[in-house]
Design an enzyme around this catalytic site. Structure first.
Site, PDB file in Angstrom:
ATOM      1  N   ASP A 155      20.258 -41.165  -0.343  1.00  0.00           N
ATOM      2  CA  ASP A 155      20.618 -40.207  -1.394  1.00  0.00           C
ATOM      3  C   ASP A 155      21.762 -39.276  -1.018  1.00  0.00           C
ATOM      4  OD1 ASP A 155      18.523 -41.282  -2.831  1.00  0.00           O
ATOM      5  OD2 ASP A 155      17.099 -39.721  -2.269  1.00  0.00           O
ATOM      6  N   GLU A 182      10.858 -33.289   1.366  1.00  0.00           N
ATOM      7  CA  GLU A 182      11.234 -33.978   0.139  1.00  0.00           C
ATOM      8  C   GLU A 182      11.387 -35.487   0.347  1.00  0.00           C
ATOM      9  OE1 GLU A 182      14.368 -32.168  -2.078  1.00  0.00           O
ATOM     10  OE2 GLU A 182      13.462 -30.182  -2.024  1.00  0.00           O
ATOM     11  N   SER A 203      16.426 -44.212  -7.084  1.00  0.00           N
ATOM     12  CA  SER A 203      15.374 -43.306  -7.555  1.00  0.00           C
ATOM     13  C   SER A 203      15.906 -42.187  -8.440  1.00  0.00           C
ATOM     14  CB  SER A 203      14.645 -42.685  -6.352  1.00  0.00           C
ATOM     15  OG  SER A 203      15.549 -41.945  -5.548  1.00  0.00           O
ATOM     16  N   CYS A 211      -2.572  -3.628   7.164  1.00  0.00           N
ATOM     17  CA  CYS A 211      -2.201  -3.909   8.553  1.00  0.00           C
ATOM     18  C   CYS A 211      -2.583  -2.742   9.460  1.00  0.00           C
ATOM     19  CB  CYS A 211      -0.710  -4.202   8.658  1.00  0.00           C
ATOM     20  SG  CYS A 211       0.358  -2.822   8.231  1.00  0.00           S
ATOM     21  N   GLU A 266       0.822  -1.199   0.000  1.00  0.00           N
ATOM     22  CA  GLU A 266       0.000   0.000   0.000  1.00  0.00           C
ATOM     23  C   GLU A 266       0.867   1.265   0.000  1.00  0.00           C
ATOM     24  OE1 GLU A 266      -2.165  -2.980   2.772  1.00  0.00           O
ATOM     25  OE2 GLU A 266      -0.129  -2.596   2.034  1.00  0.00           O
TER      26      GLU A 266
END
Length: 362
Positions: free
Chosen positions: A202, A294, A170, A77, A56
């Site tokens: 991984d 993840e 994977s 706000c 704003e």
């Protein structure tokens, strides 16, 4: 949508476009604002993050806004923080009408901004493109309402819903475009989280690439039994690593993690498993607005089973892995009536992959 409403929606759509320009404003919301006179935009602004002017204020800068209409994606706000309160500034600028897409559940606002405007004689309308505005700020709204971090679960899946091949491998189910988007999302989120199994399988760094991005996310490991090796790559790349564990973890392992620079939080547990709700509450207290989990399968299944996942980001690669591949575990679902339900908000092609985004159904 007809007539006046269609015209007003175009102005709010522009405000939403402005709000989306900043990739990371946490712990503040994304906000866009346009100021209109005689159906022409005369001022625009967007919030760029904590310490920067609010949307704003940006839109009103060096502008004669007397008698104009303001379209803003979130309630102005009503409190003074690192920047002045917006609602009084809107009143002082001579705006005659404010159209607000969504109210702000922050306890310091929560309708107070609208009240200031209305008590000062301004016309206020709330709810134009509210669904779009709430989706844009879903993590912020959830954090302010619940105190917990908003959990996005990212999974890379084969066409038949497998997370890994029968031997556990994977890399790579999905292609380069999907991986590039994952790195972009890491740079947007406050934190990235994995379980101990993913670290073992991984050995990820969990950084956002390229490493020259303006900020790196907090990296979070959930390891209730203390199995993550201090030699893991995640400790080698700098930045803040936070580990949630339980009293099952030995003092030797706790000390080894801390020597590697990690912060360790010991949570209550049952059989060495820490509660996902405790993890999200602790992250929320640290002003982590959104955390991206993840995987892998165990931690993903746990968060889904406990109804803690707010958004799914599912990347489907064009591969089939068959019944021997790794899938999600028990979600506590025994009938179709008990299914975990989400609503699809986006489908996007990324090379040969398909990204599907779902948000939790109300």
């Amino acid at each position: 949508m007809e007539g006046r409403t269609r015209v007003e929606a175009k102005f709010m759509e522009r405000a939403l476009e402005l709000a989306a320009l900043a990739p990371w404003t946490s712990p503040n919301p994304r906000v866009g604002c346009v100021i209109v006179r005689d159906d022409s935009i005369i001022g625009e602004g967007s919030h760029q993050g904590a310490g920067h002017p609010h949307a704003e204020t940006e839109a009103l800068a060096d502008l004669d806004a007397r008698g104009a209409v303001m379209y803003v994606t979130l309630e102005p706000c009503a409190h003074v923080g690192r920047t002045p309160a917006c609602a009084p500034a809107v009143v002082a600028a001579g705006i005659k009408k404010v159209v607000v897409a969504s109210l702000d559940p922050d306890p310091r606002v929560d309708g107070a901004g609208v009240r200031i405007l209305e008590e000062s004689g301004l016309t206020v309308e709330v709810g134009l493109l509210e669904e779009e505005a709430r989706s844009l700020n879903a993590p912020y709204l959830h954090h302010r309402s619940s105190g917990q971090a908003y959990l996005t679960l990212k999974l890379a899946l084969s066409l038949d819903g497998r997370l890994a091949a029968p031997d556990g491998s994977s890399r790579w189910i999905t292609g380069e475009k999907s991986r590039a988007r994952v790195h972009a999302r890491r740079a947007e989120a406050d934190a990235v989280m994995v379980g101990a199994g993913t670290v073992a399988a991984d050995d990820p760094s969990l950084t956002a690439r390229p490493e020259s991005v303006l900020r790196q996310p907090l990296r979070v490991i959930v390891d209730g039994r203390g199995s993550v090796a201090p030699s893991a790559r995640i400790f080698e790349t700098g930045g803040h690593v936070l580990i949630f564990t339980s009293a099952k973890t030995s003092e030797v392992r706790l000390a080894a993690w801390q020597e590697r620079g990690a912060e360790v939080i010991v949570l209550p547990s049952q059989s060495g498993n820490v509660a996902g709700s405790d993890v999200l509450a602790e992250l929320g207290e640290r002003s982590v607005v959104e955390v991206i989990c993840e995987g892998g399968g165990d931690i993903a299944s746990g968060f889904l089973r406990d109804d803690l996942v707010e958004r799914l980001e599912l990347y489907y690669g064009p591969v089939l892995l068959g019944n021997g591949g790794t899938a999600l575990g028990d979600l506590g679902v025994r009938s179709i009536e008990e299914a975990k339900r989400f609503r699809t908000t986006k489908v996007q092609r990324l090379g040969d992959d398909v990204l599907m985004i779902q948000e939790r159904s109300a």
